[in-house]
Design a protein around this motif. Structure first.
Motif, PDB file in Angstrom:
ATOM      1  N   ASP A  85     -10.519  -7.809  -0.694  1.00 30.66           N
ATOM      2  CA  ASP A  85     -10.183  -9.194  -1.039  1.00 30.66           C
ATOM      3  C   ASP A  85      -9.422  -9.332  -2.360  1.00 30.66           C
ATOM      4  O   ASP A  85      -8.414 -10.035  -2.413  1.00 30.66           O
ATOM      5  N   PRO A  86      -9.859  -8.664  -3.444  1.00 35.18           N
ATOM      6  CA  PRO A  86      -9.069  -8.770  -4.689  1.00 35.18           C
ATOM      7  C   PRO A  86      -7.648  -8.219  -4.528  1.00 35.18           C
ATOM      8  O   PRO A  86      -6.698  -8.775  -5.090  1.00 35.18           O
ATOM      9  N   ASP A  87      -7.509  -7.134  -3.748  1.00 33.11           N
ATOM     10  CA  ASP A  87      -6.168  -6.599  -3.484  1.00 33.11           C
ATOM     11  C   ASP A  87      -5.318  -7.643  -2.773  1.00 33.11           C
ATOM     12  O   ASP A  87      -4.172  -7.914  -3.149  1.00 33.11           O
ATOM     13  N   ARG A  88      -5.882  -8.237  -1.751  1.00 34.37           N
ATOM     14  CA  ARG A  88      -5.141  -9.238  -0.967  1.00 34.37           C
ATOM     15  C   ARG A  88      -4.760 -10.449  -1.820  1.00 34.37           C
ATOM     16  O   ARG A  88      -3.677 -11.003  -1.659  1.00 34.37           O
ATOM     17  N   GLN A  89      -5.628 -10.856  -2.729  1.00 33.26           N
ATOM     18  CA  GLN A  89      -5.293 -11.976  -3.608  1.00 33.26           C
ATOM     19  C   GLN A  89      -4.110 -11.632  -4.495  1.00 33.26           C
ATOM     20  O   GLN A  89      -3.203 -12.447  -4.674  1.00 33.26           O
ATOM     21  N   TYR A 138       1.248   1.543   7.962  1.00 33.54           N
ATOM     22  CA  TYR A 138      -0.190   1.277   7.946  1.00 33.54           C
ATOM     23  C   TYR A 138      -0.510   0.047   7.098  1.00 33.54           C
ATOM     24  O   TYR A 138      -1.321  -0.800   7.481  1.00 33.54           O
ATOM     25  N   LEU A 139       0.147  -0.059   5.949  1.00 34.27           N
ATOM     26  CA  LEU A 139      -0.092  -1.192   5.054  1.00 34.27           C
ATOM     27  C   LEU A 139       0.566  -2.472   5.545  1.00 34.27           C
ATOM     28  O   LEU A 139       0.065  -3.568   5.291  1.00 34.27           O
ATOM     29  N   ALA A 140       1.656  -2.359   6.249  1.00 33.26           N
ATOM     30  CA  ALA A 140       2.356  -3.545   6.757  1.00 33.26           C
ATOM     31  C   ALA A 140       1.543  -4.270   7.834  1.00 33.26           C
ATOM     32  O   ALA A 140       1.610  -5.491   7.936  1.00 33.26           O
ATOM     33  N   GLN A 141       0.753  -3.530   8.588  1.00 33.77           N
ATOM     34  CA  GLN A 141      -0.026  -4.136   9.685  1.00 33.77           C
ATOM     35  C   GLN A 141      -0.988  -5.227   9.206  1.00 33.77           C
ATOM     36  O   GLN A 141      -0.933  -6.345   9.708  1.00 33.77           O
ATOM     37  N   PRO A 142      -1.870  -4.952   8.234  1.00 36.59           N
ATOM     38  CA  PRO A 142      -2.797  -6.016   7.841  1.00 36.59           C
ATOM     39  C   PRO A 142      -2.102  -7.169   7.085  1.00 36.59           C
ATOM     40  O   PRO A 142      -2.662  -8.257   6.972  1.00 36.59           O
ATOM     41  N   LEU A 143      -0.889  -6.923   6.610  1.00 39.17           N
ATOM     42  CA  LEU A 143      -0.147  -7.981   5.920  1.00 39.17           C
ATOM     43  C   LEU A 143       0.632  -8.838   6.908  1.00 39.17           C
ATOM     44  O   LEU A 143       1.269  -9.812   6.515  1.00 39.17           O
ATOM     45  N   GLY A 144       0.591  -8.454   8.187  1.00 35.24           N
ATOM     46  CA  GLY A 144       1.295  -9.223   9.204  1.00 35.24           C
ATOM     47  C   GLY A 144       2.793  -9.035   9.128  1.00 35.24           C
ATOM     48  O   GLY A 144       3.549  -9.953   9.436  1.00 35.24           O
ATOM     49  N   ARG A 145       3.248  -7.865   8.711  1.00 34.65           N
ATOM     50  CA  ARG A 145       4.689  -7.605   8.577  1.00 34.65           C
ATOM     51  C   ARG A 145       5.141  -6.690   9.681  1.00 34.65           C
ATOM     52  O   ARG A 145       4.556  -5.848  10.147  1.00 34.65           O
ATOM     53  N   ALA A 194       1.263  -3.753  -2.232  1.00 32.43           N
ATOM     54  CA  ALA A 194       0.248  -3.064  -1.429  1.00 32.43           C
ATOM     55  C   ALA A 194       0.454  -1.552  -1.490  1.00 32.43           C
ATOM     56  O   ALA A 194      -0.510  -0.791  -1.652  1.00 32.43           O
ATOM     57  N   VAL A 195       1.687  -1.114  -1.384  1.00 30.57           N
ATOM     58  CA  VAL A 195       1.996   0.319  -1.456  1.00 30.57           C
ATOM     59  C   VAL A 195       1.604   0.869  -2.823  1.00 30.57           C
ATOM     60  O   VAL A 195       0.956   1.913  -2.928  1.00 30.57           O
ATOM     61  N   GLN A 196       1.954   0.168  -3.879  1.00 34.97           N
ATOM     62  CA  GLN A 196       1.644   0.658  -5.230  1.00 34.97           C
ATOM     63  C   GLN A 196       0.137   0.709  -5.480  1.00 34.97           C
ATOM     64  O   GLN A 196      -0.357   1.640  -6.122  1.00 34.97           O
ATOM     65  N   ILE A 197      -0.601  -0.261  -4.971  1.00 31.54           N
ATOM     66  CA  ILE A 197      -2.066  -0.246  -5.118  1.00 31.54           C
ATOM     67  C   ILE A 197      -2.639   0.998  -4.446  1.00 31.54           C
ATOM     68  O   ILE A 197      -3.453   1.716  -5.017  1.00 31.54           O
ATOM     69  N   ARG A 231      -9.308   5.269   3.364  1.00 37.57           N
ATOM     70  CA  ARG A 231     -10.017   5.329   2.084  1.00 37.57           C
ATOM     71  C   ARG A 231      -9.166   4.785   0.934  1.00 37.57           C
ATOM     72  O   ARG A 231      -9.627   4.005   0.118  1.00 37.57           O
ATOM     73  N   TYR A 232      -7.920   5.225   0.851  1.00 38.03           N
ATOM     74  CA  TYR A 232      -7.080   4.879  -0.290  1.00 38.03           C
ATOM     75  C   TYR A 232      -6.232   3.633  -0.083  1.00 38.03           C
ATOM     76  O   TYR A 232      -5.857   2.974  -1.039  1.00 38.03           O
ATOM     77  N   PHE A 233      -5.929   3.321   1.150  1.00 39.45           N
ATOM     78  CA  PHE A 233      -4.983   2.239   1.408  1.00 39.45           C
ATOM     79  C   PHE A 233      -5.630   1.016   2.055  1.00 39.45           C
ATOM     80  O   PHE A 233      -4.944   0.117   2.512  1.00 39.45           O
ATOM     81  N   PHE A 234      -6.966   0.962   2.066  1.00 38.22           N
ATOM     82  CA  PHE A 234      -7.673  -0.226   2.529  1.00 38.22           C
ATOM     83  C   PHE A 234      -7.460  -1.346   1.512  1.00 38.22           C
ATOM     84  O   PHE A 234      -7.545  -1.121   0.302  1.00 38.22           O
ATOM     85  N   LEU A 235      -7.162  -2.539   2.008  1.00 33.02           N
ATOM     86  CA  LEU A 235      -6.920  -3.676   1.116  1.00 33.02           C
ATOM     87  C   LEU A 235      -8.134  -4.597   1.133  1.00 33.02           C
ATOM     88  O   LEU A 235      -8.424  -5.257   2.125  1.00 33.02           O
TER      89      LEU A 235
END
Length: 68
Positions: free
Chosen positions: A16-20, A61-68, A35-38, A10-14
């Motif tokens: 399209d605007p977040d990803r941009q 969790y946030l690193a996964q969709p960023l490919g890190r 991503a963490v701060q968002i 719920r809170y940490f889904f990224l």
């Protein structure tokens, strides 16, 4: 801080605007930090004074969709 999967999604889904905003950063650690701060701002409605207070599970969790 969110500990279960549902609040994390719920809170940490990224979206399209977040990803941009994230992709505009030059280095991997900067992108992950944004991503963490968002997510933290959504969850707590404020920023943490020390981003290192974010649980490792949330960072992973946030690193996964960023490919890190």
């Amino acid at each position: 801080m969110a500990e279960t999967s549902e609040p994390r999604q719920r809170y940490f889904f990224l979206d399209d605007p977040d990803r941009q905003a994230i992709e505009a950063k030059r280095r991997d650690h900067n992108r992950l930090g944004v991503a963490v701060q968002i997510g933290v701002a959504r969850c707590l409605r404020r920023f943490l004074p020390d981003p290192r207070q974010v649980p490792a599970e949330v960072v992973d969790y946030l690193a996964q969709p960023l490919g890190r």
